[in-house]
Design a protein around this motif. Structure first.
Motif, PDB file in Angstrom:
ATOM      1  N   GLY A 124       0.796  -1.225   0.000  1.00  0.00           N
ATOM      2  CA  GLY A 124       0.000   0.000   0.000  1.00  0.00           C
ATOM      3  C   GLY A 124       0.826   1.272   0.000  1.00  0.00           C
ATOM      4  N   LYS A 125       2.074   1.193  -0.469  1.00  0.00           N
ATOM      5  CA  LYS A 125       2.964   2.351  -0.425  1.00  0.00           C
ATOM      6  C   LYS A 125       2.913   3.206  -1.689  1.00  0.00           C
ATOM      7  CE  LYS A 125       4.612   1.027   3.576  1.00  0.00           C
ATOM      8  NZ  LYS A 125       4.258   1.769   4.805  1.00  0.00           N
ATOM      9  N   LEU A 126       2.425   2.665  -2.806  1.00  0.00           N
ATOM     10  CA  LEU A 126       2.443   3.400  -4.068  1.00  0.00           C
ATOM     11  C   LEU A 126       1.109   4.077  -4.344  1.00  0.00           C
ATOM     12  CD1 LEU A 126       4.366   0.970  -6.466  1.00  0.00           C
ATOM     13  CD2 LEU A 126       5.272   2.630  -4.817  1.00  0.00           C
ATOM     14  N   LYS A 127       1.172   5.215  -5.030  1.00  0.00           N
ATOM     15  CA  LYS A 127      -0.015   5.968  -5.403  1.00  0.00           C
ATOM     16  C   LYS A 127      -0.305   5.763  -6.896  1.00  0.00           C
ATOM     17  CE  LYS A 127       0.012   7.624  -1.258  1.00  0.00           C
ATOM     18  NZ  LYS A 127      -0.920   7.070  -0.241  1.00  0.00           N
ATOM     19  N   ARG A 128      -1.562   5.704  -7.223  1.00  0.00           N
ATOM     20  CA  ARG A 128      -1.986   5.510  -8.612  1.00  0.00           C
ATOM     21  C   ARG A 128      -1.662   6.757  -9.444  1.00  0.00           C
ATOM     22  NH1 ARG A 128      -7.791   2.845 -10.264  1.00  0.00           N
ATOM     23  NH2 ARG A 128      -7.741   3.314 -12.507  1.00  0.00           N
ATOM     24  N   ILE A 129      -1.133   6.544 -10.666  1.00  0.00           N
ATOM     25  CA  ILE A 129      -0.669   7.687 -11.463  1.00  0.00           C
ATOM     26  C   ILE A 129      -1.220   7.706 -12.888  1.00  0.00           C
ATOM     27  CG2 ILE A 129       1.497   7.934 -10.179  1.00  0.00           C
ATOM     28  CD1 ILE A 129       2.860   6.454 -12.527  1.00  0.00           C
ATOM     29  N   VAL A 150      -2.506   2.163 -12.910  1.00  0.00           N
ATOM     30  CA  VAL A 150      -1.085   2.175 -13.254  1.00  0.00           C
ATOM     31  C   VAL A 150      -0.322   2.835 -12.111  1.00  0.00           C
ATOM     32  CG1 VAL A 150       0.649   3.088 -14.852  1.00  0.00           C
ATOM     33  CG2 VAL A 150      -1.538   2.224 -15.734  1.00  0.00           C
ATOM     34  N   TYR A 151       0.816   2.243 -11.746  1.00  0.00           N
ATOM     35  CA  TYR A 151       1.550   2.737 -10.576  1.00  0.00           C
ATOM     36  C   TYR A 151       2.994   3.119 -10.884  1.00  0.00           C
ATOM     37  CZ  TYR A 151      -2.466   1.430  -7.811  1.00  0.00           C
ATOM     38  OH  TYR A 151      -3.741   1.358  -7.294  1.00  0.00           O
ATOM     39  N   TRP A 152       3.452   2.909 -12.117  1.00  0.00           N
ATOM     40  CA  TRP A 152       4.777   3.378 -12.503  1.00  0.00           C
ATOM     41  C   TRP A 152       4.853   3.519 -14.019  1.00  0.00           C
ATOM     42  CZ3 TRP A 152       4.518  -1.490  -9.910  1.00  0.00           C
ATOM     43  CH2 TRP A 152       4.667  -2.614 -10.731  1.00  0.00           C
ATOM     44  N   PHE A 153       5.887   4.224 -14.463  1.00  0.00           N
ATOM     45  CA  PHE A 153       6.127   4.396 -15.892  1.00  0.00           C
ATOM     46  C   PHE A 153       7.637   4.517 -16.107  1.00  0.00           C
ATOM     47  CE2 PHE A 153       5.978   8.665 -14.196  1.00  0.00           C
ATOM     48  CZ  PHE A 153       6.991   9.329 -14.882  1.00  0.00           C
ATOM     49  N   PRO A 154       8.116   4.277 -17.334  1.00  0.00           N
ATOM     50  CA  PRO A 154       9.558   4.332 -17.580  1.00  0.00           C
ATOM     51  C   PRO A 154      10.056   5.743 -17.864  1.00  0.00           C
ATOM     52  CG  PRO A 154       8.436   3.609 -19.550  1.00  0.00           C
ATOM     53  CD  PRO A 154       7.371   3.769 -18.491  1.00  0.00           C
ATOM     54  N   LEU A 155      11.128   6.115 -17.186  1.00  0.00           N
ATOM     55  CA  LEU A 155      11.788   7.387 -17.483  1.00  0.00           C
ATOM     56  C   LEU A 155      12.769   7.197 -18.638  1.00  0.00           C
ATOM     57  CD1 LEU A 155      12.306  10.344 -16.806  1.00  0.00           C
ATOM     58  CD2 LEU A 155      13.943   9.619 -15.073  1.00  0.00           C
ATOM     59  N   LYS A 156      13.398   6.040 -18.681  1.00  0.00           N
ATOM     60  CA  LYS A 156      14.277   5.697 -19.799  1.00  0.00           C
ATOM     61  C   LYS A 156      14.360   4.191 -19.902  1.00  0.00           C
ATOM     62  CE  LYS A 156      18.571   4.341 -18.081  1.00  0.00           C
ATOM     63  NZ  LYS A 156      19.487   3.319 -18.588  1.00  0.00           N
ATOM     64  N   ALA A 317       7.946   5.953  -9.743  1.00  0.00           N
ATOM     65  CA  ALA A 317       6.756   5.664  -8.937  1.00  0.00           C
ATOM     66  C   ALA A 317       6.548   6.761  -7.902  1.00  0.00           C
ATOM     67  CB  ALA A 317       6.890   4.313  -8.246  1.00  0.00           C
ATOM     68  N   LEU A 318       5.309   6.929  -7.496  1.00  0.00           N
ATOM     69  CA  LEU A 318       4.908   7.984  -6.562  1.00  0.00           C
ATOM     70  C   LEU A 318       4.549   7.368  -5.214  1.00  0.00           C
ATOM     71  CD1 LEU A 318       4.114  10.977  -6.059  1.00  0.00           C
ATOM     72  CD2 LEU A 318       1.860  10.428  -7.009  1.00  0.00           C
ATOM     73  N   LEU A 319       5.198   7.839  -4.146  1.00  0.00           N
ATOM     74  CA  LEU A 319       4.930   7.338  -2.811  1.00  0.00           C
ATOM     75  C   LEU A 319       4.177   8.338  -1.941  1.00  0.00           C
ATOM     76  CD1 LEU A 319       7.771   5.903  -3.802  1.00  0.00           C
ATOM     77  CD2 LEU A 319       7.743   5.034  -1.464  1.00  0.00           C
ATOM     78  N   HIS A 320       4.267   9.616  -2.253  1.00  0.00           N
ATOM     79  CA  HIS A 320       3.593  10.646  -1.450  1.00  0.00           C
ATOM     80  C   HIS A 320       2.943  11.636  -2.404  1.00  0.00           C
ATOM     81  CE1 HIS A 320       3.823  14.240   1.515  1.00  0.00           C
ATOM     82  NE2 HIS A 320       2.694  13.583   1.665  1.00  0.00           N
ATOM     83  N   GLU A 321       1.627  11.732  -2.350  1.00  0.00           N
ATOM     84  CA  GLU A 321       0.898  12.544  -3.314  1.00  0.00           C
ATOM     85  C   GLU A 321       0.600  13.929  -2.770  1.00  0.00           C
ATOM     86  OE1 GLU A 321      -2.855  12.047  -6.410  1.00  0.00           O
ATOM     87  OE2 GLU A 321      -2.669  10.703  -4.678  1.00  0.00           O
ATOM     88  N   THR A 322       1.096  14.941  -3.467  1.00  0.00           N
ATOM     89  CA  THR A 322       0.818  16.347  -3.184  1.00  0.00           C
ATOM     90  C   THR A 322       0.673  17.054  -4.540  1.00  0.00           C
ATOM     91  OG1 THR A 322       3.129  17.070  -3.268  1.00  0.00           O
ATOM     92  CG2 THR A 322       2.316  16.257  -1.138  1.00  0.00           C
ATOM     93  N   PRO A 323       0.198  18.292  -4.558  1.00  0.00           N
ATOM     94  CA  PRO A 323       0.152  19.006  -5.843  1.00  0.00           C
ATOM     95  C   PRO A 323       1.524  19.086  -6.516  1.00  0.00           C
ATOM     96  CG  PRO A 323      -1.179  20.146  -4.212  1.00  0.00           C
ATOM     97  CD  PRO A 323      -0.452  19.060  -3.478  1.00  0.00           C
TER      98      PRO A 323
END
Length: 434
Positions: A124-129, A150-156, A317-323
């Motif tokens: 439960g640590k990842l945020k949906r993106i 979806v919880y991650w995407f490739p940067l490269k 991946a995003l662990l803490h969601e803020t603006p």
């Protein structure tokens, strides 16, 4: 442009009264004080956390970290007035684990392993993106879903399933060299993650021999390590690199994967082939047109290319969601940021909006085009997709196998027991077309 001189004497301008020296000194002193106060305010605001700040953890350090900050993060900071506190570590998995355990994880993380990210999703640590990244911007093998999100995407990304060799070598010479174990430039060292070059060999051999469907079942924990397909891949590797040969193995175990091709650059060359990802194209033996790459299948299996490629990538991946963190995710997923990073780095963007013609050099453009080929099947690095405990045991097993190939059955039994262990999180897919 100044008016032309007509040769006539000019009248001296009348002297106008100016400010006194005392007044000038006073103004200068006040301006200096105001500048110091402004600087102090900026420092104070940052110190007390009033300036929006995002923390980001990745594995780029030293020169690579500076490239990442200058090419990618600084433009973001200037545009959005959000400070990115970047932390680079070659042991980021351990750093992230400790931070999560302490309750102080970074806001955003970049990891190479979707299997590792899947375990954090399960906690439960990842945020949906999926609402923050371009729709259809990335192929499904790069952005698998969990419960529809979806919880991650490739940067490269990097292309695997390739073999490097001197540009002067013909196809016949490459095929002949592939049958000679000492012609392979092999380095297994990588610090705390040593052994992963061996997993790349096993994975790619299995992919080319058995096809992507079998590869995917294995990477998802649905195929036994004792299966004939998996065992055949290990035995094929044995024959190719000379597992058990004391001199070959001894050298491979003390050589970093980054230094493996150095032997190919010596006079005379001490090896001529390297089974390694696209990022080694910048190493001395292969850069500046000295080296070329080709699909691995003809050299590993004796068959024509299967149209399936093993790939790897750095995943955000995003662990803490803020603006502010949402804004950073949008930016890192954009064609602009990805193109900026790939222009100074060895990897490639797999954002469908990035034009392959932006890459310098025909070889890099061809590598990028293969990664984006909608007709090809791309399979994520299997060990990176496996749960961390399985991944690490697999890497260690390749080291043990090189030294003692007669222990294969025992090594596979141990890996199979680990596969069956409860509580592990496996992905739902690692291969996809396009």
């Amino acid at each position: 442009m100044s008016a032309p001189d007509d040769g006539r004497a000019q009248a001296a301008p009348a002297r106008r009264p100016g400010p006194s020296r005392r007044l000038l000194r006073t103004v200068t002193l006040v301006a200096s004080c105001l500048a110091l106060i402004a600087a102090a305010v900026i420092v104070g605001v940052r110190h007390f956390g009033r300036e929006p700040t995002v923390t980001l953890l990745a594995n780029w350090t030293l020169g690579d970290a500076k490239k990442f900050e200058d090419a990618v993060l600084v433009p973001f900071e200037k545009r959005h007035h959000i400070h990115v506190d970047y932390q680079g570590s070659s042991a980021e998995s351990q750093v992230l684990s400790a931070d999560v355990e302490a309750g102080t994880p970074p806001d955003v993380v970049v990891l190479t392993g979707p299997g590792e990210l899947a375990s954090y999703y399960r906690q439960g640590k990842l945020k949906r993106i999926d609402g923050l990244i371009p729709k259809d911007g990335f192929g499904t093998s790069w952005t698998p879903t969990f419960d529809g999100g979806v919880y991650w995407f490739p940067l490269k990304a990097d292309l695997k399933s390739i073999v490097w060799s001197p540009r002067s070598m013909s196809d016949e010479q490459r095929a002949d060299a592939a049958r000679q174990p000492r012609q392979w430039c092999l380095g297994m060292g990588s610090g705390a993650t040593s052994g992963w070059p061996g997993t790349d060999w096993i994975e790619d051999i299995l992919l080319q021999q058995a096809g992507w469907r079998t590869y995917q079942r294995w990477a998802l924990g649905q195929l036994s390590w004792n299966s004939k397909e998996v065992k055949k891949a290990w035995n094929t590797w044995h024959g190719l690199v000379g597992a058990g040969d004391e001199k070959v193995v001894g050298r491979a175990l003390v050589t970093s994967y980054r230094d493996a091709s150095a032997r190919a650059a010596r006079k005379p060359p001490q090896c001529s082939l390297e089974h390694q990802a696209s990022f080694v194209g910048t190493e001395d033996a292969w850069k500046d047109g000295k080296g070329k790459y080709g699909p691995s299948s003809p050299l590993l299996t004796g068959k024509a290319g299967s149209g399936s490629w093993e790939v790897s990538g750095d995943l955000v991946a995003l662990l803490h969601e803020t603006p502010q963190t949402r804004e950073l995710i949008r930016y890192l997923a954009s064609a602009e940021a990805q193109q900026a990073w790939s222009s100074v780095e060895t990897g490639f963007s797999v954002n469908n909006e990035v034009d392959v013609n932006t890459y310098k050099g025909a070889q890099r453009r061809l590598l990028a085009a293969t990664l984006l080929d909608r007709g090809a099947v791309h399979c994520f690095d299997a060990s990176d997709a496996m749960p961390p405990s399985v991944r690490d045991a697999f890497a260690q097993a390749t080291i043990d196998f090189l030294a003692r190939p007669d222990r294969l059955d025992s090594l596979l039994r141990d890996l199979e027991a680990l596969r069956k262990k409860g509580g592990l999180t496996w992905l739902s897919s690692v291969c996809a077309r396009g």
